[in-house]
Design an enzyme around this catalytic site. Structure first.
Site, PDB file in Angstrom:
ATOM      1  N   SER A 196     -24.380 -17.843 -56.637  1.00  0.00           N
ATOM      2  CA  SER A 196     -23.946 -16.273 -55.838  1.00  0.00           C
ATOM      3  C   SER A 196     -24.780 -15.849 -54.560  1.00  0.00           C
ATOM      4  O   SER A 196     -26.037 -15.696 -54.554  1.00  0.00           O
ATOM      5  CB  SER A 196     -23.489 -14.976 -56.496  1.00  0.00           C
ATOM      6  OG  SER A 196     -23.980 -13.456 -55.778  1.00  0.00           O
ATOM      7  N   HIS A 253     -20.899 -19.624 -54.369  1.00  0.00           N
ATOM      8  CA  HIS A 253     -19.656 -18.069 -54.777  1.00  0.00           C
ATOM      9  C   HIS A 253     -20.195 -17.195 -54.254  1.00  0.00           C
ATOM     10  O   HIS A 253     -21.485 -16.545 -53.863  1.00  0.00           O
ATOM     11  CB  HIS A 253     -21.001 -17.853 -56.739  1.00  0.00           C
ATOM     12  CG  HIS A 253     -19.793 -16.593 -56.761  1.00  0.00           C
ATOM     13  ND1 HIS A 253     -18.772 -16.832 -57.881  1.00  0.00           N
ATOM     14  CD2 HIS A 253     -19.968 -15.023 -56.742  1.00  0.00           C
ATOM     15  CE1 HIS A 253     -18.324 -15.258 -57.607  1.00  0.00           C
ATOM     16  NE2 HIS A 253     -18.806 -14.373 -57.865  1.00  0.00           N
ATOM     17  N   ASP A 272     -19.588 -13.052 -52.986  1.00  0.00           N
ATOM     18  CA  ASP A 272     -19.495 -12.363 -53.789  1.00  0.00           C
ATOM     19  C   ASP A 272     -19.154 -10.696 -52.375  1.00  0.00           C
ATOM     20  O   ASP A 272     -19.441 -10.977 -51.747  1.00  0.00           O
ATOM     21  CB  ASP A 272     -20.425 -11.285 -54.370  1.00  0.00           C
ATOM     22  CG  ASP A 272     -20.616 -12.095 -55.422  1.00  0.00           C
ATOM     23  OD1 ASP A 272     -19.301 -11.520 -56.392  1.00  0.00           O
ATOM     24  OD2 ASP A 272     -21.876 -12.680 -55.934  1.00  0.00           O
ATOM     25  N   MET A 303     -17.078  -7.060 -51.798  1.00  0.00           N
ATOM     26  CA  MET A 303     -17.603  -5.770 -52.046  1.00  0.00           C
ATOM     27  C   MET A 303     -17.423  -4.460 -51.098  1.00  0.00           C
ATOM     28  O   MET A 303     -17.997  -5.312 -49.635  1.00  0.00           O
ATOM     29  CB  MET A 303     -19.356  -5.251 -53.025  1.00  0.00           C
ATOM     30  CG  MET A 303     -19.543  -6.518 -54.015  1.00  0.00           C
ATOM     31  SD  MET A 303     -20.901  -6.587 -54.776  1.00  0.00           S
ATOM     32  CE  MET A 303     -21.219  -7.644 -55.417  1.00  0.00           C
ATOM     33  N   HIS A 356     -15.707 -14.283 -54.833  1.00  0.00           N
ATOM     34  CA  HIS A 356     -15.055 -12.942 -55.700  1.00  0.00           C
ATOM     35  C   HIS A 356     -14.981 -12.015 -54.978  1.00  0.00           C
ATOM     36  O   HIS A 356     -15.524 -11.365 -54.386  1.00  0.00           O
ATOM     37  CB  HIS A 356     -15.705 -13.343 -56.304  1.00  0.00           C
ATOM     38  CG  HIS A 356     -15.990 -12.574 -57.336  1.00  0.00           C
ATOM     39  ND1 HIS A 356     -17.493 -12.033 -58.546  1.00  0.00           N
ATOM     40  CD2 HIS A 356     -15.048 -11.542 -57.959  1.00  0.00           C
ATOM     41  CE1 HIS A 356     -16.762 -11.196 -58.916  1.00  0.00           C
ATOM     42  NE2 HIS A 356     -15.589 -10.830 -58.763  1.00  0.00           N
ATOM     43  N   MET A 394     -14.063  -8.285 -54.679  1.00  0.00           N
ATOM     44  CA  MET A 394     -14.048  -6.937 -55.456  1.00  0.00           C
ATOM     45  C   MET A 394     -13.406  -6.066 -54.539  1.00  0.00           C
ATOM     46  O   MET A 394     -14.373  -5.205 -53.400  1.00  0.00           O
ATOM     47  CB  MET A 394     -15.436  -6.719 -55.449  1.00  0.00           C
ATOM     48  CG  MET A 394     -15.819  -7.852 -57.079  1.00  0.00           C
ATOM     49  SD  MET A 394     -17.488  -7.882 -57.657  1.00  0.00           S
ATOM     50  CE  MET A 394     -17.651  -9.595 -56.367  1.00  0.00           C
ATOM     51  N   MET A 451     -16.350 -11.792 -66.063  1.00  0.00           N
ATOM     52  CA  MET A 451     -17.785 -10.623 -65.524  1.00  0.00           C
ATOM     53  C   MET A 451     -19.114 -10.474 -67.368  1.00  0.00           C
ATOM     54  O   MET A 451     -17.991  -9.294 -67.697  1.00  0.00           O
ATOM     55  CB  MET A 451     -17.015  -9.067 -65.132  1.00  0.00           C
ATOM     56  CG  MET A 451     -16.971  -9.396 -63.682  1.00  0.00           C
ATOM     57  SD  MET A 451     -17.679 -10.285 -62.149  1.00  0.00           S
ATOM     58  CE  MET A 451     -19.321  -9.194 -62.424  1.00  0.00           C
ATOM     59  N   GLY A 498     -20.846  -5.361 -59.140  1.00  0.00           N
ATOM     60  CA  GLY A 498     -21.516  -4.539 -58.140  1.00  0.00           C
ATOM     61  C   GLY A 498     -22.539  -5.289 -57.870  1.00  0.00           C
ATOM     62  O   GLY A 498     -22.982  -4.399 -56.286  1.00  0.00           O
ATOM     63  N   PHE A 499     -23.549  -5.319 -58.425  1.00  0.00           N
ATOM     64  CA  PHE A 499     -25.347  -6.257 -58.004  1.00  0.00           C
ATOM     65  C   PHE A 499     -25.445  -7.290 -58.322  1.00  0.00           C
ATOM     66  O   PHE A 499     -25.243  -6.989 -59.692  1.00  0.00           O
ATOM     67  CB  PHE A 499     -26.032  -4.400 -58.303  1.00  0.00           C
ATOM     68  CG  PHE A 499     -25.461  -3.591 -57.639  1.00  0.00           C
ATOM     69  CD1 PHE A 499     -25.940  -2.938 -56.228  1.00  0.00           C
ATOM     70  CD2 PHE A 499     -24.748  -2.537 -58.714  1.00  0.00           C
ATOM     71  CE1 PHE A 499     -25.626  -1.688 -56.210  1.00  0.00           C
ATOM     72  CE2 PHE A 499     -24.648  -1.503 -58.075  1.00  0.00           C
ATOM     73  CZ  PHE A 499     -24.390  -1.220 -56.906  1.00  0.00           C
ATOM     74  N   GLY A 514     -28.584  -9.175 -60.473  1.00  0.00           N
ATOM     75  CA  GLY A 514     -29.899  -9.218 -61.501  1.00  0.00           C
ATOM     76  C   GLY A 514     -29.589  -8.100 -62.158  1.00  0.00           C
ATOM     77  O   GLY A 514     -30.601  -7.066 -63.103  1.00  0.00           O
ATOM     78  N   ASP A 540     -19.474 -14.421 -65.045  1.00  0.00           N
ATOM     79  CA  ASP A 540     -20.491 -14.026 -63.592  1.00  0.00           C
ATOM     80  C   ASP A 540     -21.665 -13.063 -64.778  1.00  0.00           C
ATOM     81  O   ASP A 540     -20.627 -11.943 -64.447  1.00  0.00           O
ATOM     82  CB  ASP A 540     -19.649 -13.585 -62.498  1.00  0.00           C
ATOM     83  CG  ASP A 540     -20.130 -13.086 -61.758  1.00  0.00           C
ATOM     84  OD1 ASP A 540     -21.090 -13.632 -61.040  1.00  0.00           O
ATOM     85  OD2 ASP A 540     -19.585 -12.444 -60.535  1.00  0.00           O
ATOM     86  N   GLY A 541     -22.467 -13.016 -64.136  1.00  0.00           N
ATOM     87  CA  GLY A 541     -24.055 -12.147 -64.231  1.00  0.00           C
ATOM     88  C   GLY A 541     -24.757 -12.223 -65.243  1.00  0.00           C
ATOM     89  O   GLY A 541     -23.785 -12.229 -66.173  1.00  0.00           O
ATOM     90  N   GLY A 542     -25.651 -11.999 -64.864  1.00  0.00           N
ATOM     91  CA  GLY A 542     -26.910 -12.208 -65.975  1.00  0.00           C
ATOM     92  C   GLY A 542     -27.303 -13.634 -66.020  1.00  0.00           C
ATOM     93  O   GLY A 542     -27.676 -13.312 -67.486  1.00  0.00           O
TER      94      GLY A 542
END
Ligand code: DX5
Ligand code: ZN
Length: 220
Positions: free
Chosen positions: A10, A35, A37, A39, A68, A70, A139, A144-145, A147, A177-179
């Site tokens: 990302s 990727h 993002d 937003m 992606h 959002m 997700m 939104g963020f 990290g 997606d995420g973490g």
């Protein structure tokens, strides 16, 4: 044997002051997709980039741009992202009242279409969409963020969706997606993911580390 997992860094975690350079570096480091993002500060509590930036970045890599979205409303912007060079466009069903129509619109633009499920959105949301999509994105953080920490309850959703996909007999990607880190990547893969988005874990340490980061995420 199944194909090796794809890594989609990302660019949210890249250095925004030199995004073109960052994309060339992560491409050279061996990523599979890029990727992106998007937003809007309304559907999610952060604002990033729009189609003009996607268009400016397009010449910097031949790899698929996994965009992606959002944003809400979303339908009015599909064509702009398609024209800017998106290859895959994913949307959240909560971003508009007619997600089936939105998926059809993405495909009519000649792009791969995907649906994204937030952590609280059940797998059941896919019942009447799965036959239409090329990709499902789960997700594993609230969008939104970058990290944030991986929400492990999503593993059983990934498992359930893997079963749904296998039952269709179609080649539908299951992306998470995420973490995603060296520790959580194997969990997502064994639950059934075949594409991992990784922001922090891809871009950490600067360009000299990118190839090692991607290898580590693949478990190599
Ligand atoms: C979150 C984004 C993610 C995010 C992932 O809303 O959709 O793609 O950038 O970042 P990491 O890998 O740092 O959790
Ligand atoms: Zn994302």
């Amino acid at each position: 044997m199944s194909a090796p997992v794809k890594i989609a860094p990302s660019i949210l975690s890249a250095d925004f002051a030199k995004l073109g350079e960052e994309i060339r570096a992560i491409d050279a480091a061996g990523c599979d997709w890029i990727h992106v993002d998007v937003m809007d500060g309304h559907f999610v509590p952060n604002i990033t980039i729009g189609p003009a930036v996607v268009k400016a970045l397009r010449p910097h890599s031949d790899k698929p741009f996994d965009v992606h979205l959002m944003i809400s409303p979303v339908d009015a912007y599909l064509e702009a992202f398609a024209d800017a060079g998106a290859d895959i466009i994913t949307i959240h069903p909560e971003a508009g009242p007619h997600s089936h129509r939105t998926i059809q619109a993405i495909k009519a633009l000649g792009k791969k279409a995907g649906v994204v499920l937030n952590p609280a959105t059940p797998a059941k949301m896919l019942d009447y969409l799965i036959d239409e999509v090329d990709l499902v994105l789960v997700m594993s953080v609230n969008p939104g963020f970058g990290g944030q920490s991986f929400i492990s309850s999503q593993l059983r959703k990934i498992e359930a969706i893997r079963k749904m996909i296998d039952q269709t007999g179609r080649d539908i990607h299951l992306e998470v997606d995420g973490g995603i880190t060296m520790d959580t990547a194997p969990l997502a893969i064994s639950a059934g993911a075949d594409v991992l988005v990784a922001g922090t874990a891809s871009f950490t340490g600067g360009p000299g580390q990118y190839a090692a980061n991607i290898k580590a995420l693949r478990g190599e």
